[in-house]
Design an enzyme around this catalytic site. Structure first.
Site, mmCIF file in Angstrom:
data_model
loop_
_atom_site.group_PDB
_atom_site.id
_atom_site.type_symbol
_atom_site.label_atom_id
_atom_site.label_comp_id
_atom_site.label_asym_id
_atom_site.label_seq_id
_atom_site.Cartn_x
_atom_site.Cartn_y
_atom_site.Cartn_z
ATOM 1 N N LYS A 187 0.887 -1.057 -0.033
ATOM 2 C CA LYS A 187 0.126 0.050 -0.066
ATOM 3 C C LYS A 187 0.991 1.204 -0.127
ATOM 4 O O LYS A 187 1.583 1.606 0.955
ATOM 5 C CB LYS A 187 -0.704 0.058 0.982
ATOM 6 C CG LYS A 187 -1.798 1.243 1.387
ATOM 7 C CD LYS A 187 -2.924 0.913 2.591
ATOM 8 C CE LYS A 187 -3.574 2.255 2.770
ATOM 9 N NZ LYS A 187 -4.474 1.992 3.746
ATOM 10 N N LYS A 214 -2.044 -1.342 -3.789
ATOM 11 C CA LYS A 214 -3.003 -0.275 -3.851
ATOM 12 C C LYS A 214 -2.363 1.083 -4.032
ATOM 13 O O LYS A 214 -1.213 0.884 -3.059
ATOM 14 C CB LYS A 214 -3.860 -0.356 -2.647
ATOM 15 C CG LYS A 214 -4.713 0.679 -2.223
ATOM 16 C CD LYS A 214 -5.352 0.528 -0.823
ATOM 17 C CE LYS A 214 -6.162 1.658 -0.398
ATOM 18 N NZ LYS A 214 -6.515 1.926 0.631
HETATM 19 C C1 PBG Z 1 -7.909 2.861 5.486
HETATM 20 C C2 PBG Z 1 -7.936 2.742 4.195
HETATM 21 C C3 PBG Z 1 -7.878 4.057 3.171
HETATM 22 C C4 PBG Z 1 -8.092 3.583 2.067
HETATM 23 C C5 PBG Z 1 -8.712 2.215 2.182
HETATM 24 N N1 PBG Z 1 -8.374 1.896 3.541
HETATM 25 C C6 PBG Z 1 -7.169 5.397 3.426
HETATM 26 C C7 PBG Z 1 -6.200 5.604 3.499
HETATM 27 O O1 PBG Z 1 -5.067 4.899 3.939
HETATM 28 O O2 PBG Z 1 -6.036 7.105 3.789
HETATM 29 C C8 PBG Z 1 -8.197 4.277 0.761
HETATM 30 C C9 PBG Z 1 -9.255 3.959 -0.473
HETATM 31 C C10 PBG Z 1 -9.331 4.614 -1.511
HETATM 32 O O3 PBG Z 1 -8.763 5.890 -1.515
HETATM 33 O O4 PBG Z 1 -10.443 4.199 -2.272
HETATM 34 N N2 PBG Z 1 -6.251 3.012 6.062
#
Ligand code: PBG
Length: 326
Positions: free
Chosen positions: A195, A248
């Site tokens: 991520k 992601k």
């Molecule tokens: C929680 C999380 C996030 C997203 C999914 N789970 C936000 C972040 O990490 O700030 C983002 C998903 C998206 O942008 O569609 N940590």
């Protein structure tokens, strides 16, 4: 002609011929649809930067679930927005937390629908970070304890898959042990293994009101410039017991999706994130692009890159478009 060049166009000559040789197919089963649930009742509020995506209270969730099931979508991922946030994200692991309540409801209304619970603290903490804070720093190991509590309470509520997204080191190992000890050894972990610290999450943070109140997430989420590091993250999560791996965001990271696919054999999930969705919607609303064509091209591109499953806000649209094509 004497055959000194290849006639590639032979296999493109008609729709039937193209169907015959198509290498990658999108199916409605590939999609995981994100839902944002809020406390209270009578709430159905469109997220301004995500047209077609709503914050829903439980009374409105029922009709959304009916629609999802009717479209043939088999899986949803839940994000909760609590009425009260505090420094340690208490509502993330409360028995009556909004995600726990929503999970119980969905499993009652549509027992066959797979409920994935996003396991993180940032929607539940008042500072918006994904862990516990001390002196401006996000503490790793104390955060793990809270994540384990969150995962176990989500499993107790009936979640079918636990999806930790917080990027603390050791989160898969800690959650695996915690789930096993609580009798949930049969519940799989879908790790947000790779991520990135991405600006593409902006609209999600609007939806979940979860932007960090200070600093950023760069000490736990990955540097967008790094590729080999993604493989280290994925390898350690597999070693810790992850059943699925996730990359992601998706669109700017298709090389990473391919790398992870080639290296690991577990099911691979691509998260087609909020900013990716918002860009398409905005351009479509301006009449600048063909929304359907572009959305389907992106989704099939993610599968071609190596994703088995796609978390996407476009799931309902894409499910409808796939039906039209049948
Ligand atoms: C929680 C999380 C996030 C997203 C999914 N789970 C936000 C972040 O990490 O700030 C983002 C998903 C998206 O942008 O569609 N940590």
């Amino acid at each position: 002609m004497n055959g000194t060049f290849q006639r590639h166009r032979r296999l493109r000559s008609s729709a039937g011929m193209r169907n015959l040789v198509r290498e990658t197919h999108l199916h409605v089963e590939d999609f995981i649809y994100p839902l944002f649930v809020v406390e209270g009742s009578g709430v159905k509020e469109e997220v301004s930067s995500m047209p077609g995506v709503y914050n829903l209270s439980l009374d409105y969730l029922k009709e959304e679930i009916d629609e999802v099931v009717q479209l043939g979508i088999q899986s949803v991922i839940l994000f909760g927005i609590p009425a009260h946030k505090d420094p340690i994200g208490t509502e993330a692991y409360a028995t009556e937390g909004i995600v726990q309540q929503a999970t119980r409801k969905i499993k009652e209304w549509a027992p066959q629908l797979i409920v994935v619970a996003d396991t993180c603290l940032c929607e539940f903490t008042d500072h918006g970070h994904c862990g516990v804070i001390s002196h401006g720093d996000v503490l790793n190991d104390p955060s793990l304890e809270l994540l384990v509590k969150t995962a176990v309470s989500q499993a107790q509520a009936g979640a079918d898959i636990i999806a930790p997204s917080n990027m603390m080191d050791g989160f898969v190992a800690a959650i695996r042990v915690g789930l096993d000890e609580a009798g949930f050894e049969h519940i799989p972990i879908m790790s947000y293994a790779v991520k990135y610290a991405s600006k593409f999450y902006g609209p999600f943070r609007d939806a979940a009101n979860s932007a960090p109140s200070f600093g950023d997430r760069k000490t736990y989420q990955m540097d967008p410039a790094n590729r080999r590091e993604a493989l280290r993250e994925a390898a350690s999560d597999i070693a810790e017991g992850a059943d699925f791996l996730m990359v992601k965001p998706a669109l700017a990271y298709m090389d990473i999706i391919r790398d992870v696919r080639d290296r690991f054999d577990v099911p691979l999930v691509a998260y087609n994130v909020s900013g990716e969705y918002a860009m398409i919607k905005a351009a479509a609303q301006n009449g600048w692009i063909d929304e359907k064509g572009i959305t389907m091209e992106l989704l099939v591109g993610l599968k071609r890159a190596g994703a088995d499953l796609i978390i996407t806000y476009s799931a309902k649209d894409a499910a409808r478009w796939l039906k039209e094509l049948d």
